[in-house]
Design an enzyme around this catalytic site. Structure first.
Site, PDB file in Angstrom:
ATOM      1  N   ASP A 197       0.852  -1.198   0.000  1.00  0.00           N
ATOM      2  CA  ASP A 197       0.000   0.000   0.000  1.00  0.00           C
ATOM      3  C   ASP A 197       0.889   1.249   0.000  1.00  0.00           C
ATOM      4  OD1 ASP A 197      -2.349   1.469   0.154  1.00  0.00           O
ATOM      5  OD2 ASP A 197      -2.477   1.338   2.333  1.00  0.00           O
ATOM      6  N   LYS A 248      -0.932  -0.755  -4.491  1.00  0.00           N
ATOM      7  CA  LYS A 248      -1.493   0.551  -4.841  1.00  0.00           C
ATOM      8  C   LYS A 248      -0.830   1.032  -6.129  1.00  0.00           C
ATOM      9  CE  LYS A 248      -1.456   3.813  -1.549  1.00  0.00           C
ATOM     10  NZ  LYS A 248      -2.695   4.269  -0.919  1.00  0.00           N
TER      11      LYS A 248
HETATM   12  N1  SAM Z   1      -1.426  -0.082   4.529  1.00  0.00           N
HETATM   13  C1  SAM Z   1      -1.131   0.774   5.645  1.00  0.00           C
HETATM   14  C2  SAM Z   1      -2.169   0.547   6.684  1.00  0.00           C
HETATM   15  O1  SAM Z   1      -3.170  -0.038   6.361  1.00  0.00           O
HETATM   16  O2  SAM Z   1      -1.958   0.951   7.813  1.00  0.00           O
HETATM   17  C3  SAM Z   1      -1.066   2.228   5.259  1.00  0.00           C
HETATM   18  C4  SAM Z   1       0.111   2.527   4.395  1.00  0.00           C
HETATM   19  S1  SAM Z   1       0.363   4.228   4.180  1.00  0.00           S
HETATM   20  C5  SAM Z   1      -0.869   4.650   3.045  1.00  0.00           C
HETATM   21  C6  SAM Z   1       1.779   4.286   3.173  1.00  0.00           C
HETATM   22  C7  SAM Z   1       3.044   3.851   3.866  1.00  0.00           C
HETATM   23  O3  SAM Z   1       4.072   3.713   2.902  1.00  0.00           O
HETATM   24  C8  SAM Z   1       3.574   4.851   4.890  1.00  0.00           C
HETATM   25  O4  SAM Z   1       3.536   4.280   6.169  1.00  0.00           O
HETATM   26  C9  SAM Z   1       5.025   5.085   4.449  1.00  0.00           C
HETATM   27  O5  SAM Z   1       5.926   5.163   5.522  1.00  0.00           O
HETATM   28  C10 SAM Z   1       5.288   3.861   3.597  1.00  0.00           C
HETATM   29  N2  SAM Z   1       6.392   4.007   2.672  1.00  0.00           N
HETATM   30  C11 SAM Z   1       6.563   4.983   1.740  1.00  0.00           C
HETATM   31  N3  SAM Z   1       7.718   4.780   1.084  1.00  0.00           N
HETATM   32  C12 SAM Z   1       8.282   3.651   1.601  1.00  0.00           C
HETATM   33  C13 SAM Z   1       9.480   2.946   1.320  1.00  0.00           C
HETATM   34  N4  SAM Z   1      10.325   3.358   0.381  1.00  0.00           N
HETATM   35  N5  SAM Z   1       9.756   1.845   2.049  1.00  0.00           N
HETATM   36  C14 SAM Z   1       8.913   1.426   3.003  1.00  0.00           C
HETATM   37  N6  SAM Z   1       7.760   2.056   3.304  1.00  0.00           N
HETATM   38  C15 SAM Z   1       7.446   3.155   2.617  1.00  0.00           C
END
Ligand code: SAM
Length: 313
Positions: free
Chosen positions: A126, A166
């Site tokens: 996601d 996503k």
């Molecule tokens: N699916 C999660 C939930 O249900 O709680 C929500 C996810 S949130 C929309 C998007 C997440 O992507 C954030 O927590 C962010 O830290 C993570 N993220 C963004 N870039 C990332 C990366 N390069 N590596 C790991 N996580 C990443």
């Protein structure tokens, strides 16, 4: 604004709190499952970009249900869930947590290590970047997250496994679909009703993972951006995943060669360009050059020197 205003504006935000989900995103995964049955028979899963953890909660619940059902029929393997995020996540029962960047090969290697010789049935992602407001940039970063997730999936998904991620439905989304289709015969795009209409986010559901024959997952640098990347080391299908088509008759002139002016046996005749540029960006520089040249010509002329101005452009 009062405490209740967000509850009024966002029904899923409110419901998430009421039902004990860490984020409203839980409903997206649940709604995807109700249509696409992504949890059927799943006992091992990876949740990429998992914080604050609502998808991991859904996974924990669904995989436990599967385990209980399987136990009724005989011995069953316990659920295994590995969750990864850049940000720290509060602990969740039954979920192994890793903090790291999924585009970083060391994080990917840690995830792979958790699976040792076993394989996952499902990989979900996601991932969303911190939105900069520069749309092209946000879309690009999002696509890189998806490709990083796909790359990890190529290591750990069992044949027949499912990948859900996503995706931003933007201009070049077809390219991403094409890349996914290399690994999955079934690729769907879905938009759960809990995902806001105003958002360009959607989710790809990719089923029946099948590695192209001869393909070897590569963690060195899937995006070929590091200096150390040695493309020549790749062979077979690993080297040419995307079909490349040459167009044009091979008897036509080669654009990289120099030919004599009468190469086709006909007498050469010069032709003016059909349409000169109307307002080229270099016009001002040419004009300045010309003025400077005219000034020096007038000095030369005082000394009776003949200069052809047309050669100065
Ligand atoms: N699916 C999660 C939930 O249900 O709680 C929500 C996810 S949130 C929309 C998007 C997440 O992507 C954030 O927590 C962010 O830290 C993570 N993220 C963004 N870039 C990332 C990366 N390069 N590596 C790991 N996580 C990443």
């Amino acid at each position: 604004m009062g405490k209740t205003s967000k509850d009024k504006r966002d029904i899923y935000y409110r419901k998430a709190k009421e039902e004990g989900w860490r984020a409203r995103s839980a409903f997206k995964l649940l709604q995807i499952d109700s249509e696409c049955h992504i949890f059927d028979g799943v006992s091992k899963a990876v949740d990429l970009c998992a914080a604050p953890g609502s998808w991991s909660q859904v996974l924990a619940r669904k995989l436990t249900e599967n385990y209980k059902k399987a136990l009724e029929k005989g011995p069953a393997s316990k659920p295994k869930i590995v969750a990864v995020d850049l940000q720290a996540m509060a602990p969740l029962e039954g979920v192994i947590q890793l903090q790291g960047d999924i585009t970083n090969s060391s994080t990917a290697e840690q995830i792979i290590a958790y699976f040792d010789n076993s394989r996952a049935d499902l990989v979900v992602c996601d991932g969303a970047p911190d939105v900069t407001g520069l749309h092209d940039m946000d879309i690009f970063i999002q696509s890189q997250l998806l490709l990083a997730a796909l790359n990890i999936a190529t290591y750990i998904l069992r044949p027949g496994g499912t990948f859900v991620a996503k995706i931003f439905r933007a201009k070049d989304v077809s390219l991403l679909y094409a890349q996914l289709r290399i690994f999955f015969p079934y690729v769907y795009c879905t938009k759960p009703s809990s995902s806001r209409n105003s958002s360009i986010e959607a989710f790809v559901v990719c089923k029946d993972y099948s590695q192209p024959e001869g393909y070897e997952p590569n963690m060195l640098n899937p995006w070929m951006m590091e200096d150390s990347w040695d493309f020549d080391k790749l062979t077979g299908v690993n080297r040419t995943i995307v079909p490349f088509i040459v167009c044009g008759d091979l008897n036509q002139p080669d654009s990289d060669m120099s030919y004599p002016l009468n190469y086709d046996g006909k007498e050469y005749k010069y032709h003016e360009p059909v349409q000169a540029p109307i307002a080229p960006p270099y016009a001002e520089a040419l004009l300045m050059n010309r003025k400077r040249a005219e000034k020096s010509v007038s000095t030369f002329n005082e000394n009776n020197v003949d200069v052809d101005l047309s050669t100065l452009d």
